[in-house]
Write a protein that holds these residues in place. Structure first.
Motif, PDB file in Angstrom:
ATOM      1  N   GLU A 183       0.873  -1.167   0.000  1.00  0.00           N
ATOM      2  CA  GLU A 183       0.000   0.000   0.000  1.00  0.00           C
ATOM      3  C   GLU A 183       0.908   1.214   0.000  1.00  0.00           C
ATOM      4  O   GLU A 183       1.817   1.326   0.812  1.00  0.00           O
ATOM      5  CB  GLU A 183      -0.897   0.004   1.233  1.00  0.00           C
ATOM      6  N   ILE A 184       0.679   2.103  -0.940  1.00  0.00           N
ATOM      7  CA  ILE A 184       1.434   3.353  -1.032  1.00  0.00           C
ATOM      8  C   ILE A 184       0.517   4.462  -0.536  1.00  0.00           C
ATOM      9  O   ILE A 184      -0.633   4.560  -0.966  1.00  0.00           O
ATOM     10  CB  ILE A 184       1.867   3.645  -2.484  1.00  0.00           C
ATOM     11  N   VAL A 185       1.034   5.280   0.365  1.00  0.00           N
ATOM     12  CA  VAL A 185       0.227   6.362   0.923  1.00  0.00           C
ATOM     13  C   VAL A 185       0.878   7.687   0.553  1.00  0.00           C
ATOM     14  O   VAL A 185       2.060   7.906   0.806  1.00  0.00           O
ATOM     15  CB  VAL A 185       0.093   6.246   2.454  1.00  0.00           C
ATOM     16  N   SER A 186       0.069   8.547  -0.056  1.00  0.00           N
ATOM     17  CA  SER A 186       0.509   9.870  -0.475  1.00  0.00           C
ATOM     18  C   SER A 186      -0.384  10.904   0.187  1.00  0.00           C
ATOM     19  O   SER A 186      -1.603  10.723   0.249  1.00  0.00           O
ATOM     20  CB  SER A 186       0.406   9.984  -2.000  1.00  0.00           C
ATOM     21  N   SER A 187       0.192  11.991   0.648  1.00  0.00           N
ATOM     22  CA  SER A 187      -0.629  13.050   1.242  1.00  0.00           C
ATOM     23  C   SER A 187      -1.546  13.683   0.200  1.00  0.00           C
ATOM     24  O   SER A 187      -2.598  14.215   0.521  1.00  0.00           O
ATOM     25  CB  SER A 187       0.256  14.112   1.892  1.00  0.00           C
ATOM     26  N   GLY A 242      -3.866   9.939  -1.154  1.00  0.00           N
ATOM     27  CA  GLY A 242      -4.342   8.961  -0.180  1.00  0.00           C
ATOM     28  C   GLY A 242      -3.711   7.590  -0.359  1.00  0.00           C
ATOM     29  O   GLY A 242      -2.565   7.466  -0.766  1.00  0.00           O
ATOM     30  N   HIS A 243      -4.501   6.543  -0.065  1.00  0.00           N
ATOM     31  CA  HIS A 243      -4.025   5.162  -0.059  1.00  0.00           C
ATOM     32  C   HIS A 243      -4.219   4.525  -1.432  1.00  0.00           C
ATOM     33  O   HIS A 243      -5.312   4.582  -1.993  1.00  0.00           O
ATOM     34  CB  HIS A 243      -4.797   4.350   0.989  1.00  0.00           C
ATOM     35  N   LEU A 244      -3.162   3.894  -1.944  1.00  0.00           N
ATOM     36  CA  LEU A 244      -3.213   3.236  -3.245  1.00  0.00           C
ATOM     37  C   LEU A 244      -2.658   1.824  -3.124  1.00  0.00           C
ATOM     38  O   LEU A 244      -1.635   1.606  -2.455  1.00  0.00           O
ATOM     39  CB  LEU A 244      -2.376   4.001  -4.269  1.00  0.00           C
ATOM     40  N   GLN A 245      -3.316   0.872  -3.765  1.00  0.00           N
ATOM     41  CA  GLN A 245      -2.801  -0.493  -3.806  1.00  0.00           C
ATOM     42  C   GLN A 245      -1.723  -0.571  -4.873  1.00  0.00           C
ATOM     43  O   GLN A 245      -1.856   0.014  -5.949  1.00  0.00           O
ATOM     44  CB  GLN A 245      -3.924  -1.482  -4.100  1.00  0.00           C
ATOM     45  N   ASN A 301       3.758   0.676   2.771  1.00  0.00           N
ATOM     46  CA  ASN A 301       3.318  -0.335   3.726  1.00  0.00           C
ATOM     47  C   ASN A 301       3.449  -1.696   3.055  1.00  0.00           C
ATOM     48  O   ASN A 301       2.647  -2.057   2.207  1.00  0.00           O
ATOM     49  CB  ASN A 301       1.873  -0.058   4.144  1.00  0.00           C
ATOM     50  N   LEU A 327       6.842  -1.080   7.502  1.00  0.00           N
ATOM     51  CA  LEU A 327       6.445   0.272   7.136  1.00  0.00           C
ATOM     52  C   LEU A 327       7.704   1.114   6.943  1.00  0.00           C
ATOM     53  O   LEU A 327       8.567   1.154   7.816  1.00  0.00           O
ATOM     54  CB  LEU A 327       5.574   0.857   8.250  1.00  0.00           C
ATOM     55  N   SER A 371       9.352   4.692   4.402  1.00  0.00           N
ATOM     56  CA  SER A 371       9.008   5.789   3.504  1.00  0.00           C
ATOM     57  C   SER A 371      10.101   5.907   2.453  1.00  0.00           C
ATOM     58  O   SER A 371      11.241   5.510   2.674  1.00  0.00           O
ATOM     59  CB  SER A 371       8.837   7.106   4.268  1.00  0.00           C
TER      60      SER A 371
END
Length: 131
Positions: free
Chosen positions: A30-34, A37-40, A68, A74, A76
């Protein structure tokens, strides 16, 4: 030897220029970007220092993303390059060798089949009965 005019193409293969060797994997993430948001995603190669993740989103070079990985790993990473279907990340802090080895063992890369494939393998499943 580098020419003195400033133009230079390094003759070595790109793989030999890496600080850490990449290993092929097929790991969900899971990639999280401000910004979005959350992307698979699917991590397709990884090293202690970075990874390549396939996902349908383009990021700006220099963006910092949260990654993630399975088993609650976890970390970055900073975007080094990005296309509309993949992103290359350099981890802010290297991941532990033991964690890397577990990911490689648990999510091995399986190459696509080679040679001719039966047409049935390409077709959509057939419906049975009335729907």
């Amino acid at each position: 030897m580098k020419p003195s005019n400033g133009a230079y193409i390094d003759p070595r293969a790109p793989e030999s220029l890496r600080l850490a060797p990449r290993r092929l994997v097929n790991a969900p993430a899971e990639i999280v970007s401000s910004a979005v948001g959350h992307l698979q995603a699917t991590v397709t190669d990884i090293s202690r220092l970075g990874c390549r993740a396939e996902l349908f989103c383009r990021f700006a070079e220099g963006d910092v993303l949260l990654v993630n990985l399975p088993d609650k790993v976890l970390t970055s990473g900073r975007v080094i390059w990005s296309t509309s279907t993949a992103v290359g990340l350099k981890f802010i802090s290297p991941i532990a060798t033991g964690v890397l080895n577990q990911l490689i063992a648990r999510f091995p890369h399986t190459p696509p089949p080679t040679g001719a494939q039966p047409l049935a393998a390409w077709s959509a499943p057939r419906r049975t009965g009335r729907g």
